[in-house]
Design a protein around this motif. Structure first.
Motif, PDB file in Angstrom:
ATOM      1  N   TRP A   1     -13.609 -21.240  -8.044  1.00 65.07           N
ATOM      2  CA  TRP A   1     -14.347 -20.840  -9.236  1.00 65.07           C
ATOM      3  C   TRP A   1     -14.152 -21.874 -10.350  1.00 65.07           C
ATOM      4  N   GLU A   2     -12.899 -22.266 -10.533  1.00 65.56           N
ATOM      5  CA  GLU A   2     -12.579 -23.267 -11.554  1.00 65.56           C
ATOM      6  C   GLU A   2     -13.291 -24.587 -11.256  1.00 65.56           C
TER       7      GLU A   2
ATOM      8  N   GLU B   1     -10.849 -30.787 -16.678  1.00 66.67           N
ATOM      9  CA  GLU B   1      -9.956 -29.934 -15.890  1.00 66.67           C
ATOM     10  C   GLU B   1      -9.308 -28.871 -16.762  1.00 66.67           C
TER      11      GLU B   1
ATOM     12  N   ALA C   1     -12.032 -26.371 -18.023  1.00 65.51           N
ATOM     13  CA  ALA C   1     -12.487 -25.448 -16.974  1.00 65.51           C
ATOM     14  C   ALA C   1     -11.482 -24.331 -16.763  1.00 65.51           C
ATOM     15  N   LEU C   2     -10.191 -24.676 -16.754  1.00 62.13           N
ATOM     16  CA  LEU C   2      -9.154 -23.658 -16.603  1.00 62.13           C
ATOM     17  C   LEU C   2      -9.169 -22.702 -17.788  1.00 62.13           C
TER      18      LEU C   2
ATOM     19  N   LEU D   1     -12.122 -20.292 -17.409  1.00 56.73           N
ATOM     20  CA  LEU D   1     -11.863 -19.262 -16.400  1.00 56.73           C
ATOM     21  C   LEU D   1     -10.853 -18.242 -16.906  1.00 56.73           C
TER      22      LEU D   1
ATOM     23  N   ARG E   1     -15.757 -26.705 -13.543  1.00 60.87           N
ATOM     24  CA  ARG E   1     -15.355 -28.068 -13.884  1.00 60.87           C
ATOM     25  C   ARG E   1     -16.434 -29.088 -13.540  1.00 60.87           C
TER      26      ARG E   1
END
Length: 212
Positions: free
Chosen positions: A141-142, A163, A166-167, A170, A146
């Motif tokens: 999903w991440e 990175e 994106a984390l 989420l 990303r």
């Protein structure tokens, strides 16, 4: 000689695969509604309309079925968002994704939360194998999130780390989904996603602008 559900190569026949998928789908629904502990194999057998021997033909035990459910839910969750993932390389695309997630929660009446996250919360401390399977789903999903941010970064439109961002997106999504499930309103999800996307936008600059 082959069985009615398995070919000589060991692969499932079309009928066998359909039966296996029916079992997994039934188990996924029961776990979604009742949780991992409360959803028994007997419940799954009844819901899928199969015999106990059929369940054990495809799954050695409940653990094996649980791992299949995690994979099933991961595919379902990501598949639902797949049409949007390829367009998340702009703020407009990111906000369309946000709107779609909020609208989906409205249609679900804010029930159920995240199918992957809900399982993860149950297995994180007592089932290492299942925890790793859930973690793998979250990594996929991440990565999908990303990809869009990385495209923005490659074009010079985003100066943040794709990175890390994106984390953060989420994490905001998961927290928002949990509070939305508990409070039975979409406001927590809306605020969480708006806050993180506002942050992402603060790290962007319009293509073609130049620094003084």
């Amino acid at each position: 000689m082959t069985t009615s559900t398995q070919s000589s190569s060991g692969r499932l026949t079309r009928k066998g695969e359909a039966t296996r998928q029916r079992i997994v789908a039934a188990a996924a629904q029961l776990i979604y509604e009742r949780g991992v502990t409360e959803a028994t194999l007997e419940d799954v057998r009844a819901a899928a309309g199969v015999s106990g021997s059929q369940i054990y033909h495809y799954f050695a035990d409940k653990q094996a079925l649980l791992l299949a459910v995690i994979e099933y839910q991961t595919e379902a969750v990501l598949g639902l968002q797949e049409p949007l993932f390829g367009r998340m390389d702009s703020m407009e695309g990111l906000r369309r994704w946000r709107d779609a997630l909020v609208e989906y929660q409205r249609r679900m009446q804010c029930r159920g939360g995240c199918p992957i996250g809900s399982i993860g919360g149950e297995v994180a401390e007592n089932n290492p194998e299942a925890r790793l399977a859930v973690a793998s789903g979250f990594l996929r999903w991440e990565a999908a999130i990303r990809a869009g941010l990385s495209a923005m970064h490659a074009r010079g439109e985003l100066d943040g780390d794709p990175e890390d961002l994106a984390l953060a997106v989420l994490a905001a999504l998961q927290g928002g989904l949990l509070l939305t499930q508990i409070q039975r309103e979409t406001r927590p999800l809306e605020i969480a996603l708006d806050a993180i996307l506002d942050h992402v936008e603060s790290r962007t600059r319009r293509a073609g602008t130049t620094e003084d």
